[in-house]
Design an enzyme around this catalytic site. Structure first.
Site, PDB file in Angstrom:
ATOM      1  N   HIS A 197      41.512  39.578  28.718  1.00 40.33           N
ATOM      2  CA  HIS A 197      40.849  39.375  28.424  1.00 40.33           C
ATOM      3  C   HIS A 197      39.261  40.442  29.003  1.00 40.33           C
ATOM      4  CE1 HIS A 197      39.877  39.557  33.186  1.00 40.33           C
ATOM      5  NE2 HIS A 197      40.141  40.848  32.606  1.00 40.33           N
TER       6      HIS A 197
ATOM      7  N   CYS B 204      36.504  47.296  31.992  1.00 38.97           N
ATOM      8  CA  CYS B 204      36.903  45.964  31.788  1.00 38.97           C
ATOM      9  C   CYS B 204      35.664  45.478  30.209  1.00 38.97           C
ATOM     10  CB  CYS B 204      36.324  44.737  32.698  1.00 38.97           C
ATOM     11  SG  CYS B 204      37.003  45.025  34.276  1.00 38.97           S
TER      12      CYS B 204
ATOM     13  N   HIS C  51      41.735  43.794  28.128  1.00 35.83           N
ATOM     14  CA  HIS C  51      42.904  44.702  28.268  1.00 35.83           C
ATOM     15  C   HIS C  51      43.821  42.661  28.939  1.00 35.83           C
ATOM     16  CE1 HIS C  51      39.834  43.731  30.992  1.00 35.83           C
ATOM     17  NE2 HIS C  51      41.026  43.467  32.257  1.00 35.83           N
TER      18      HIS C  51
ATOM     19  N   HIS D 111      46.246  40.894  32.335  1.00 32.92           N
ATOM     20  CA  HIS D 111      46.845  40.675  33.815  1.00 32.92           C
ATOM     21  C   HIS D 111      47.871  39.870  33.978  1.00 32.92           C
ATOM     22  CE1 HIS D 111      43.423  42.665  35.562  1.00 32.92           C
ATOM     23  NE2 HIS D 111      42.657  42.337  34.515  1.00 32.92           N
TER      24      HIS D 111
ATOM     25  N   ASP E  29      48.683  31.195  29.047  1.00 29.82           N
ATOM     26  CA  ASP E  29      49.678  31.869  29.095  1.00 29.82           C
ATOM     27  C   ASP E  29      49.599  32.666  27.430  1.00 29.82           C
ATOM     28  OD1 ASP E  29      51.407  33.669  30.206  1.00 29.82           O
ATOM     29  OD2 ASP E  29      53.207  32.233  29.775  1.00 29.82           O
ATOM     30  N   HIS E  30      49.934  33.756  27.808  1.00 25.37           N
ATOM     31  CA  HIS E  30      49.886  34.836  26.107  1.00 25.37           C
ATOM     32  C   HIS E  30      48.697  34.432  25.441  1.00 25.37           C
ATOM     33  CE1 HIS E  30      53.682  35.808  27.909  1.00 25.37           C
ATOM     34  NE2 HIS E  30      54.224  36.852  27.120  1.00 25.37           N
TER      35      HIS E  30
ATOM     36  N   GLU F 131      43.999  37.914  40.437  1.00 28.59           N
ATOM     37  CA  GLU F 131      45.194  38.901  39.589  1.00 28.59           C
ATOM     38  C   GLU F 131      45.733  40.130  39.500  1.00 28.59           C
ATOM     39  OE1 GLU F 131      40.715  40.327  36.477  1.00 28.59           O
ATOM     40  OE2 GLU F 131      41.617  42.027  38.685  1.00 28.59           O
TER      41      GLU F 131
END
Lengths: 136, 140
Positions: free
Chosen positions: A14, A33, A39, A41, A79-80, A124
């Site tokens: 994100h 950010c 980037h 998490h 996810d991903h 996070e």
């Protein structure tokens, strides 16, 4: 009343950016950010439901069905993925951990039949998490 | 929408559990090994929970830079690598982790204005933890 928590993990990328802010303002408020390339998490999600224990099954909720809902509503969608670009709720709002907890609540709450959603907790990182209890 | 945000911090400090109002025997019986006159130390893990409306423009309850800055200046720099017994917060109370929770909560309550301080949670060791929410009931 018994509380039951199911945990799941997903990885996503994100970045934080508000088009209403100037470039400088975005950089000042969101810092690193704000990098538009994003980037990532490894998120840990904890979903807590509450309810009375069914005297016949001994369950608050059928874990298999809770797991299926979690997969369908959250993991398959996030996810991903690049949250800003691939999850519709984040086309127009910033995918902070706060908003992620709220969006996950909004996705799960209407789907839960047997037990009531009590809390959505999103980590996070191991040092930062957000709790949402469905409060206005 | 109201959300709760929790951030985890680490610091190390020493303390001795001893109450001058008790006899030596009573102190030894109450505090056991923690009454050792030379004190002992812990690596404390501190979790601070704040709550508030998620700002629609930023998506945040509060900016982590503000929370980190406050905690660094008002808490970590004052408590890390210190002997808790000699700090003003413990001039009249025993520096148990219960009282440490209350002292940290009070510092947040007095000084942190960017979100509502909801709860302080301490892990003194891997085996024990303490929580204080300003006297309010804790929510699960």
């Amino acid at each position: 009343m018994v509380y039951l928590t199911r945990k799941a993990e997903f990885s996503a990328s994100h970045y934080y950016h508000n088009p209403e802010f100037s470039t400088e303002e975005n950089r000042r408020i969101f810092g690193k950010c704000n990098n538009p390339n994003g980037h990532g998490h490894n998120y840990t999600l904890e979903v807590t439901v509450k309810g009375d224990v069914d005297p016949r099954s001994g369950f608050v909720v059928d874990l298999k069905s809770l797991k299926d809902i979690l997969h369908r509503e959250v993991l398959d969608a996030m996810d991903h993925r690049f949250l800003n670009k691939e999850v519709p709720e984040f086309f127009n709002q910033i995918p902070t951990t706060e908003n992620l907890a709220i969006v996950i609540w909004q996705r799960l709450e209407p789907k839960l039949k047997q037990a009531e959603l009590h809390r959505v907790r999103v980590y996070e990182t191991p040092d930062l998490f957000v709790d949402f209890y469905g409060e206005a | 929408m109201k959300a709760h945000l929790t951030r985890r911090y680490l610091f190390s400090a020493s303390h001795r559990l001893h109450n001058d109002a008790m006899s030596a025997e009573e102190n030894a019986a109450t505090y056991g090994k923690c009454n050792n006159p030379h004190g002992h130390g812990h690596n404390y893990a501190l979790e601070i929970t704040v709550s508030g409306q998620v700002d629609q423009r930023t998506g945040m309850v509060c900016n982590l830079v503000d929370l980190d800055g406050f905690v660094q200046q008002e808490i970590i720099e004052r408590f890390d690598l210190q002997n808790l017994n000699v700090l003003p917060e413990f001039s009249k109370s025993v520096p148990t982790t219960e009282n440490l929770c209350i002292a940290i909560y009070d510092i947040l309550q007095r000084g942190f204005k960017h979100a509502h301080p909801e709860k302080v949670r301490f892990e003194e060791t891997m085996m024990n933890s303490f929580e204080y929410a300003g006297g309010k009931e804790l929510i699960v």
